[in-house]
Write an enzyme that holds these catalytic residues in place. Structure first.
Site, PDB file in Angstrom:
ATOM      1  N   TYR A  74       0.580  -1.098   0.236  1.00  0.00           N
ATOM      2  CA  TYR A  74      -0.201   0.424  -0.366  1.00  0.00           C
ATOM      3  C   TYR A  74       1.059   1.472   0.225  1.00  0.00           C
ATOM      4  O   TYR A  74       0.141   2.386  -0.778  1.00  0.00           O
ATOM      5  CB  TYR A  74      -0.460  -0.173   1.408  1.00  0.00           C
ATOM      6  CG  TYR A  74      -2.060   1.756   1.336  1.00  0.00           C
ATOM      7  CD1 TYR A  74      -2.748   1.132   0.753  1.00  0.00           C
ATOM      8  CD2 TYR A  74      -1.443   1.846   2.036  1.00  0.00           C
ATOM      9  CE1 TYR A  74      -4.189   1.315   0.816  1.00  0.00           C
ATOM     10  CE2 TYR A  74      -2.881   3.532   2.603  1.00  0.00           C
ATOM     11  CZ  TYR A  74      -3.680   2.700   1.336  1.00  0.00           C
ATOM     12  OH  TYR A  74      -4.862   3.803   2.021  1.00  0.00           O
TER      13      TYR A  74
ATOM     14  N   LYS B 213       1.050   4.137  -3.388  1.00  0.00           N
ATOM     15  CA  LYS B 213       0.292   5.650  -2.667  1.00  0.00           C
ATOM     16  C   LYS B 213       2.113   6.225  -2.537  1.00  0.00           C
ATOM     17  O   LYS B 213       1.525   8.119  -3.000  1.00  0.00           O
ATOM     18  CB  LYS B 213       0.598   5.692  -0.725  1.00  0.00           C
ATOM     19  CG  LYS B 213      -1.446   4.990  -0.907  1.00  0.00           C
ATOM     20  CD  LYS B 213      -2.227   4.685  -1.853  1.00  0.00           C
ATOM     21  CE  LYS B 213      -3.755   4.716  -1.497  1.00  0.00           C
ATOM     22  NZ  LYS B 213      -5.317   5.056  -2.461  1.00  0.00           N
TER      23      LYS B 213
END
Ligand code: NAP
Length: 252
Positions: A154, A158
């Site tokens: 993640y 991001k």
């Protein structure tokens, strides 16, 4: 306020959480909003809610990590709306685990839904924005881009969003298209509720623990992220492009 009167917006992951709050906010300010989620049916309640408050919205089903579905979606939206002025690449998922336990599938899925989707959606939409010589794209990053234990997939996705945002701003700026990102800290949504359940505490306990590390001593609400997305998507941000705005209660 009616900053989006006469504008057409597309919000991915709009069925709930930050995406639903963003769809609601843009519609309240006059936009016609295309609400995209895995199926159109999942957007039924947000569409009804917008209609009840006098706004306009339409539901679209699409897995935004699938290039064929994305191309078909954008073609359908342009057929129905005639144009796209605002694109909010919000859809996202988590599949948290420490590196030594993280499967290749968990890595791929998170990169595909959080990062590749923004590439696919923006590539499909930019043709129309470039023809119009105007448009605003807002991508959803996260405070986790700076590093977060258990979120290698993640955090990488991001952080990738921030590089994608800076690069697309360079490429699309000459055509009047602005590209920015928002990086929220902890926001109370079904995503963070699911994280609480997974670690064996209630959402309230999870939020209270997170709040202790936040200068404002509380977690964020979806409306507080939607407000910043709406600013970046609006003409109020007409000279802002290539930026990532952290919205995290002051956390460093
Ligand atoms: P959420 O409550 O889980 O909502 C995300 C929505 O995206 C869901 O409706 C989900 O559908 C949909 N979605 C998932 N995969 C999709 C796909 N492949 N195609 C289309 N739609 C898809 O999440 P949220 O907390 O509102 O988060 C929204 C965005 O903000 C995400 O990008 C997230 O990473 C980011 N963010 C959130 C936080 C936070 O604390 N909540 C912090 C920083 C950044 P399903 O219901 O089927 O999963």
């Amino acid at each position: 306020m009616s900053r989006f009167t006469g504008k057409y917006a597309l919000v991915t992951g709009a069925a709930r959480g930050i995406g639903a709050a963003t769809a609601r906010r843009l519609a309240t300010e006059g936009a016609v909003v295309g609400c995209v989620d895995l199926t159109a049916a999942r957007c039924a309640s947000i569409i009804d809610e917008i209609a009840v408050t006098g706004g306009s919205a339409a539901a679209f089903g699409c897995d935004v990590s699938d290039s064929g579905q994305v191309e078909a979606l954008v073609s359908d939206v342009v057929t129905e709306f005639g144009r796209i002025d605002v694109l909010v690449n919000n859809a996202g998922i988590t599949r948290d685990n420490l590196l030594f336990r993280m499967s290749e599938d968990d890595w791929d899925k998170v990169i595909d839904v959080n990062l590749k989707s923004a590439f696919l959606m923006t590539r499909a939409v930019q043709k129309h924005m470039v023809d119009q010589r105007s448009g605003a794209v807002v991508n959803m990053s996260s405070r986790s881009a700076l590093g977060n234990r258990g979120q290698a997939n993640y955090a990488a996705a991001k952080a990738g969003i921030q590089g994608l945002t800076a690069t697309l701003a360079l490429e699309l700026g000459p055509f009047g298209v602005r590209v920015n990102a928002v990086a929220p800290g902890y926001v109370a949504t079904p995503m963070t509720e699911a994280t609480a359940v997974r670690v064996g505490v209630t959402p309230e306990e999870h939020q209270a623990a997170a709040a202790q590390a936040i200068p404002l001593r509380r977690v964020g609400q979806p409306t507080e992220i939607a407000a910043v997305v709406a600013f970046l998507a609006s003409d109020d941000a007409s000279y802002v492009s290539g930026q990532t705005v952290y919205v995290n209660g002051g956390a460093r």
